[in-house]
Design a protein around this motif. Structure first.
Motif, short mmCIF file in Angstrom:
data_model
loop_
_atom_site.label_atom_id
_atom_site.label_comp_id
_atom_site.label_asym_id
_atom_site.label_seq_id
_atom_site.Cartn_x
_atom_site.Cartn_y
_atom_site.Cartn_z
N PHE A 149 -27.86 -16.38 17.14
CA PHE A 149 -28.94 -16.25 18.10
C PHE A 149 -29.67 -14.89 17.57
N THR A 150 -29.21 -14.05 16.93
CA THR A 150 -29.78 -12.86 16.82
C THR A 150 -30.11 -12.74 15.12
N SER A 151 -30.01 -14.14 14.47
CA SER A 151 -30.21 -14.22 12.98
C SER A 151 -31.66 -13.66 12.69
N PRO A 152 -32.00 -13.12 11.49
CA PRO A 152 -33.19 -12.69 11.28
C PRO A 152 -34.15 -14.01 10.79
N TYR A 153 -33.41 -15.28 10.84
CA TYR A 153 -34.26 -16.54 10.42
C TYR A 153 -34.63 -17.13 11.65
N LEU A 154 -34.34 -16.71 12.76
CA LEU A 154 -34.85 -17.14 14.00
C LEU A 154 -35.77 -16.34 14.73
N ASN A 155 -37.03 -16.80 14.83
CA ASN A 155 -38.07 -15.82 15.61
C ASN A 155 -38.49 -16.49 16.88
N LEU A 156 -38.24 -16.05 17.84
CA LEU A 156 -38.34 -16.52 19.09
C LEU A 156 -39.17 -15.50 20.12
N THR A 157 -40.09 -14.77 19.29
CA THR A 157 -40.90 -13.72 19.92
C THR A 157 -42.24 -14.20 19.78
N PRO A 158 -43.32 -13.75 20.28
CA PRO A 158 -44.76 -14.14 20.20
C PRO A 158 -45.41 -13.42 19.36
N GLN A 159 -44.82 -12.66 18.18
CA GLN A 159 -45.22 -12.19 17.00
C GLN A 159 -45.00 -12.95 15.81
N GLU A 160 -45.72 -12.78 14.74
CA GLU A 160 -45.48 -13.20 13.70
C GLU A 160 -44.42 -12.24 12.84
N LYS A 161 -43.40 -12.78 12.26
CA LYS A 161 -42.38 -11.80 11.69
C LYS A 161 -41.80 -12.46 10.28
N PRO A 162 -41.68 -11.52 9.39
CA PRO A 162 -41.22 -12.11 7.82
C PRO A 162 -39.74 -12.32 8.08
N ASP A 163 -39.30 -13.42 7.44
CA ASP A 163 -37.70 -13.53 7.12
C ASP A 163 -37.10 -12.47 6.22
N PRO A 164 -35.92 -12.48 6.00
CA PRO A 164 -35.36 -11.66 5.16
C PRO A 164 -35.83 -12.14 3.50
N ASP A 165 -36.30 -13.23 3.33
CA ASP A 165 -36.80 -13.65 2.07
C ASP A 165 -38.45 -13.42 2.01
N GLY A 166 -39.14 -12.73 3.03
CA GLY A 166 -40.25 -12.44 2.75
C GLY A 166 -41.24 -13.68 3.21
N ASN A 167 -40.54 -14.42 3.69
CA ASN A 167 -41.82 -15.74 4.18
C ASN A 167 -42.27 -15.35 5.72
#
Length: 203
Positions: A149-167
């Motif tokens: 649930f804290t994976s950097p590939y899961l974004n449950l925020t209201p802001q755009e975020k990059p994943d670890p691969d830069g996507n």
């Protein structure tokens, strides 16, 4: 509204159940863990940016104002929402310091849950989340679930975020969060051969 993004999030969350809960819960009980953890992660994501401000407000009220009972309005203002958490923890911090001791992790998670404002504590109680936390700790899967649930590939925020691969991972609005939650409920209902109306979730 981006259905592709929502479906990707749902698929990621759905995989957590299969990866972590398969030998611990019967399939019909997966939702007892997954649904409250989704809500918890969303609230945690919203509160992360203001965590330090809330802790400063707690310190101010306790040590400078001498309050025994904290002023909720001041904490809401610091958090920027009508809910808050006064513990030192976030879900990411809980995972970062967890080590392999499930009982220490359980105690820290319970401290974290106890730090929420009364309106969130009511949600936690309705979901019976503390019992699920104890069960997962006893079965040595609490750390695994927290990691997912804290994976950097899961974004449950209201802001755009990059994943670890830069996507870029698109933001998730409140409406989008509602669609994700409803889709998870639908999938769990299908798994349990329930009709849509058999599982009611208040807004």
């Amino acid at each position: 509204m981006n259905h592709a993004v929502h479906n990707k999030i749902v698929s990621f969350i759905w995989s957590i159940a299969d990866d972590c809960l398969r030998d611990i819960y019967v399939r019909g009980k997966y939702r007892d863990v997954i649904l409250p953890m989704v809500v918890l992660r969303r609230l945690d994501s919203l509160l992360e940016p203001s965590k330090e401000a809330v802790l400063r407000e707690v310190d101010f009220q306790k040590n400078q104002m001498g309050l025994v009972e904290l002023d909720g309005k001041g904490l809401e203002d610091a958090a920027g929402f009508v809910f808050y958490n006064t513990s030192k923890w976030t879900l990411k911090k809980l995972f970062a310091v967890a080590g392999n001791n499930q009982q220490v992790l359980k105690a820290n998670v319970e401290e974290y849950l106890s730090g929420f404002s009364a309106n969130v504590k009511e949600i936690i109680e309705k979901f019976n989340l503390k019992a699920q936390i104890r069960h997962m700790a006893a079965k040595d899967v609490l750390l695994d679930v927290l990691e997912k649930f804290t994976s950097p590939y899961l974004n449950l925020t209201p802001q755009e975020k990059p994943d670890p691969d830069g996507n870029p991972m698109p933001p998730l609005s409140n409406l989008g969060m509602g669609y994700v939650f409803e889709e998870l409920i639908r999938k769990f209902n299908e798994e349990n051969n329930e009709e849509a109306g058999e599982h009611f979730t208040p807004r």
